[in-house]
Design a protein around this motif. Structure first.
Motif, PDB file in Angstrom:
ATOM      1  N   HIS A   1       0.878  -1.333   0.157  1.00 23.55           N
ATOM      2  CA  HIS A   1      -0.046   0.006   0.070  1.00 23.55           C
ATOM      3  C   HIS A   1       0.820   1.261  -0.102  1.00 23.55           C
ATOM      4  O   HIS A   1       0.582   2.340  -0.555  1.00 23.55           O
ATOM      5  CB  HIS A   1      -0.994  -0.005   1.325  1.00 23.55           C
ATOM      6  CG  HIS A   1      -2.236  -0.851   1.113  1.00 23.55           C
ATOM      7  ND1 HIS A   1      -3.478  -0.336   0.471  1.00 23.55           N
ATOM      8  CD2 HIS A   1      -2.457  -1.997   1.296  1.00 23.55           C
ATOM      9  CE1 HIS A   1      -4.295  -1.108   0.198  1.00 23.55           C
ATOM     10  NE2 HIS A   1      -3.945  -2.345   1.132  1.00 23.55           N
TER      11      HIS A   1
ATOM     12  N   ALA B   1       0.970   3.858  -3.086  1.00 25.37           N
ATOM     13  CA  ALA B   1       0.892   5.538  -2.898  1.00 25.37           C
ATOM     14  C   ALA B   1       1.888   6.316  -3.439  1.00 25.37           C
ATOM     15  O   ALA B   1       1.790   7.395  -4.230  1.00 25.37           O
ATOM     16  CB  ALA B   1       0.784   5.892  -1.298  1.00 25.37           C
TER      17      ALA B   1
ATOM     18  N   GLN C   1      -6.091   4.225  -4.771  1.00 23.61           N
ATOM     19  CA  GLN C   1      -6.445   3.146  -3.716  1.00 23.61           C
ATOM     20  C   GLN C   1      -7.142   2.037  -4.017  1.00 23.61           C
ATOM     21  O   GLN C   1      -6.649   0.904  -3.640  1.00 23.61           O
ATOM     22  CB  GLN C   1      -6.852   3.966  -2.528  1.00 23.61           C
ATOM     23  CG  GLN C   1      -7.318   3.212  -1.148  1.00 23.61           C
ATOM     24  CD  GLN C   1      -5.887   2.828  -0.808  1.00 23.61           C
ATOM     25  OE1 GLN C   1      -5.056   3.667  -0.657  1.00 23.61           O
ATOM     26  NE2 GLN C   1      -5.850   1.755  -0.152  1.00 23.61           N
ATOM     27  N   SER C   2      -8.298   2.257  -4.968  1.00 23.06           N
ATOM     28  CA  SER C   2      -9.087   1.039  -5.300  1.00 23.06           C
ATOM     29  C   SER C   2      -8.220   0.003  -6.190  1.00 23.06           C
ATOM     30  O   SER C   2      -8.394  -1.161  -5.761  1.00 23.06           O
ATOM     31  CB  SER C   2     -10.209   1.404  -6.014  1.00 23.06           C
ATOM     32  OG  SER C   2      -9.722   2.080  -7.219  1.00 23.06           O
TER      33      SER C   2
ATOM     34  N   THR D   1      -6.021  -1.749  -3.487  1.00 24.52           N
ATOM     35  CA  THR D   1      -6.501  -2.624  -2.481  1.00 24.52           C
ATOM     36  C   THR D   1      -6.789  -4.007  -3.319  1.00 24.52           C
ATOM     37  O   THR D   1      -7.021  -5.030  -2.625  1.00 24.52           O
ATOM     38  CB  THR D   1      -7.836  -2.016  -2.048  1.00 24.52           C
ATOM     39  OG1 THR D   1      -7.430  -0.718  -1.247  1.00 24.52           O
ATOM     40  CG2 THR D   1      -8.687  -2.858  -1.136  1.00 24.52           C
TER      41      THR D   1
END
Length: 256
Positions: free
Chosen positions: A112, A116, A122-123, A126
């Motif tokens: 993660h 970034a 973010q999706s 994930t």
């Protein structure tokens, strides 16, 4: 109206008469030439192996490709753009032989974090993280601190990190260091999958069995110069002599 023909994609990597000199510590000593007039290309969908003895210039070529240093002379292109265009770095994945990863993070948190840094949504991150950890055999260690990981596990996690942005070009610098047989088989599967999807790989390694099994073409570096570029079969005379023997003969001939 006739449909115009599709343009072929540009080479993933182009080195054109590249030279890299480094100053030496001794006063008035001549510049140290680490790379001497190297030219080659990595084609779209190709796994290109780069081999050679220690201090041959292989890692310097990787640093030049990733803009970690600049060439003294010559031109370098990444994915159809000059290497000075740093925007192309976001389309590349890189695995170092000794990945330095924040050991206080878990495997999931690390991916993660790098997602970034790569400015991925973010999706996307994930959705990708569980799949990548499964792909590299770390799904059962997803929430374990990296401080508990062995060298082979760190290499697997480094590979997952390099694949996070679905790179068009994957650059691997001795990625098999510390990997067991299962890890090397997994790496071969990753390379095959990249090839099938039309992605390119620059694979720096000293493991000749890996070169023979996964590489479409190979470049042989000796003392900063590229001594051979072509299919592995050309070096082994269509498999009639061992690759190690062919390379040793080339090393000796190049240094005489």
């Amino acid at each position: 109206m006739a449909t115009p023909p599709l343009q072929a994609p540009p080479p993933a990597v182009v080195f054109d008469d590249v030279v890299k000199d480094y100053p030496q510590r001794a006063r008035r000593a001549p510049m140290l030439r680490a790379v001497d007039g190297v030219s080659f290309q990595v084609k779209p969908g190709e796994v290109f192996g780069l081999v050679g003895p220690n201090r041959a210039g292989k890692t310097t070529l990787v640093k030049l490709l990733l803009s970690l240093c600049q060439p003294t002379q010559g031109q370098i292109q990444r994915l159809g753009h000059p290497s000075t265009d740093r925007r192309t770095l976001g389309r590349i994945g890189y695995v170092h032989e000794n990945p330095a990863l924040p050991k206080y993070l878990t495997a999931t948190a690390l991916l993660h974090y790098y997602g970034a840094l790569t400015l991925l949504a973010q999706s996307e991150v994930t959705a990708a993280v569980p799949r990548l950890l499964e792909q590299v055999g770390l799904a059962d260690r997803a929430r374990e601190p990296i401080s508990r990981f062995s060298k082979g596990m760190l290499q697997r996690l480094g590979l997952a990190q390099a694949l996070l942005n679905d790179p068009e070009l994957l650059v691997l610098d001795e990625p098999s260091e510390g990997l067991d047989l299962g890890g090397r088989q997994l790496l071969r599967q990753v390379l095959q999958r990249q090839r099938e999807r039309g992605k390119s790989v620059l694979y720096v390694t000293h493991l000749l069995a890996e070169v023979e099994q996964v590489c479409d073409r190979v470049g042989v570096m000796v003392a900063g110069r590229l001594r051979f570029v072509g299919p592995v079969a050309e070096l082994t005379c269509q498999g009639t002599r061992p690759l190690e023997t062919a390379l040793q003969e080339m090393y000796r001939a190049s240094l005489n």
